[in-house]
Write an enzyme that holds these catalytic residues in place. Structure first.
Site: not given
Ligand code: ZN
Length: 325
Positions: A233, A236-237, A240, A248, A258, A263, A266, A296
């Site tokens: 998590t 992932h954050e 960002h 996607w 994206d 990539t 999606q 995960d």
């Protein structure tokens, strides 16, 4: 009988307290730690928080567009990749904003998360060997390393924070950000409503720049909850925070991108652990990318294109240039 039970419970609690290591705040947790909610599917609030912030301050979108233009120029300019080969070191400030005993997470839980970040962003995670051959050459090491600079602990009377930025302000019961041009601020506090975490993209308000993650989805040991107990998590954050979008493109339309060249398209997130291959938009999904919504254990890679976007932030004139000065 009740007295005996009460005494046993008291002894158990005393034992817990005596087991605590003052240096590390290490506490042995009971086997069956109950959590307020069981979250089955990944849910990140980053895009919703951006929409909300942009309504309050439309200049955020202007700054994001400028960063996007800079990123495109950087990508064209840096074909040789020499600028991207230097190592960037990111000092991290962890704000533990806790309501109960369990949320005041241990030093080892925090360090376990830092270790995951260093592995995941540098292609050192054990799952690299499971990347399908069609994506092997796309997998990237960012040459970005994270180190724990400071832990700030704040006890709060709020049991959940939602998408409010209150957790980032001491005068609203949270904890103030350290200089966001030099530190990655991560607030670990219970968000609630099944939200694992959210981040702020480069270009937002400097006072709220950083990442928020609920404690039970942070790190790999201690107060963690499956299937989000491997620290992805926060990977992932932080993705960002390093200007990466959901794979996607946050749209149900295959044409919405994206902004990453390698990539596949999606039109929706993948959840759980999909079987390979999974097809959307006539291409094989890179559901093992950290910017998808899979569990995960089923995430394993960032791409070279994602690396270029993130490294542009640290170039001369880049939005996070302050980290390399
Ligand atoms: Zn996200």
């Amino acid at each position: 009988m009740w007295n005996v039970r009460w005494m046993a419970l008291t002894l158990f609690m005393l034992l817990l307290i005596s087991c605590e290591d003052e240096e590390t705040n290490e506490v042995a947790l009971p086997e069956n730690v109950s959590t307020e909610e069981n979250v089955e599917f990944r849910n990140c609030l980053t895009s919703e928080v951006l929409e909300k912030q942009a309504l309050e301050d439309p200049t955020i979108l202007q700054r994001m567009n400028q960063i996007e233009d800079f990123t495109k120029t950087y990508r064209t300019r840096e074909r040789s990749a020499t600028e991207r080969s230097s190592i960037v070191y990111i000092p991290v400030v962890i704000h533990v904003v806790y309501y109960n005993y369990y949320e005041n997470i241990s030093y080892s839980q925090i360090q376990s998360q830092i270790d995951v970040l260093n592995r995941d962003f540098n292609k050192l995670n054990s799952e690299v060997s499971t990347i399908p051959s069609e994506f092997e050459d796309d997998a990237a090491a960012f040459n970005i390393y994270f180190y724990l600079d400071q832990i700030v602990r704040v006890q709060s009377n709020r049991s959940s924070w939602g998408d409010s930025s209150d957790i980032k302000y001491s005068n609203r019961g949270g904890s103030d950000a350290w200089d966001t041009s030099k530190y990655l601020n991560i607030w670990v506090g219970n968000i609630g409503d099944g939200i694992l975490g959210y981040a702020q993209f480069p270009g937002g308000n400097p006072n709220t720049d950083g990442v928020v993650v609920s404690p039970q989805f942070f790190g790999t040991t201690g107060y963690v909850q499956t299937p989000f107990d491997l620290g992805r998590t926060t990977t992932h954050e932080v993705g960002h925070w390093l200007n990466l979008r959901h794979i996607w493109g946050d749209s149900r339309n295959c044409a919405v991108d994206d902004f990453v060249y390698d990539t596949p398209s999606q039109n929706s997130p993948n959840y759980g652990c999909p079987s390979y291959p999974t097809y959307h938009c006539n291409t094989s999904d890179m559901f093992m990318n950290f910017m998808d919504y899979t569990d995960d254990a089923c995430m394993s890679m960032f791409t070279n294109g994602q690396k270029v976007r993130s490294r542009a932030l640290f170039a001369n004139g880049g939005f996070r240039e302050g980290f390399v000065r």
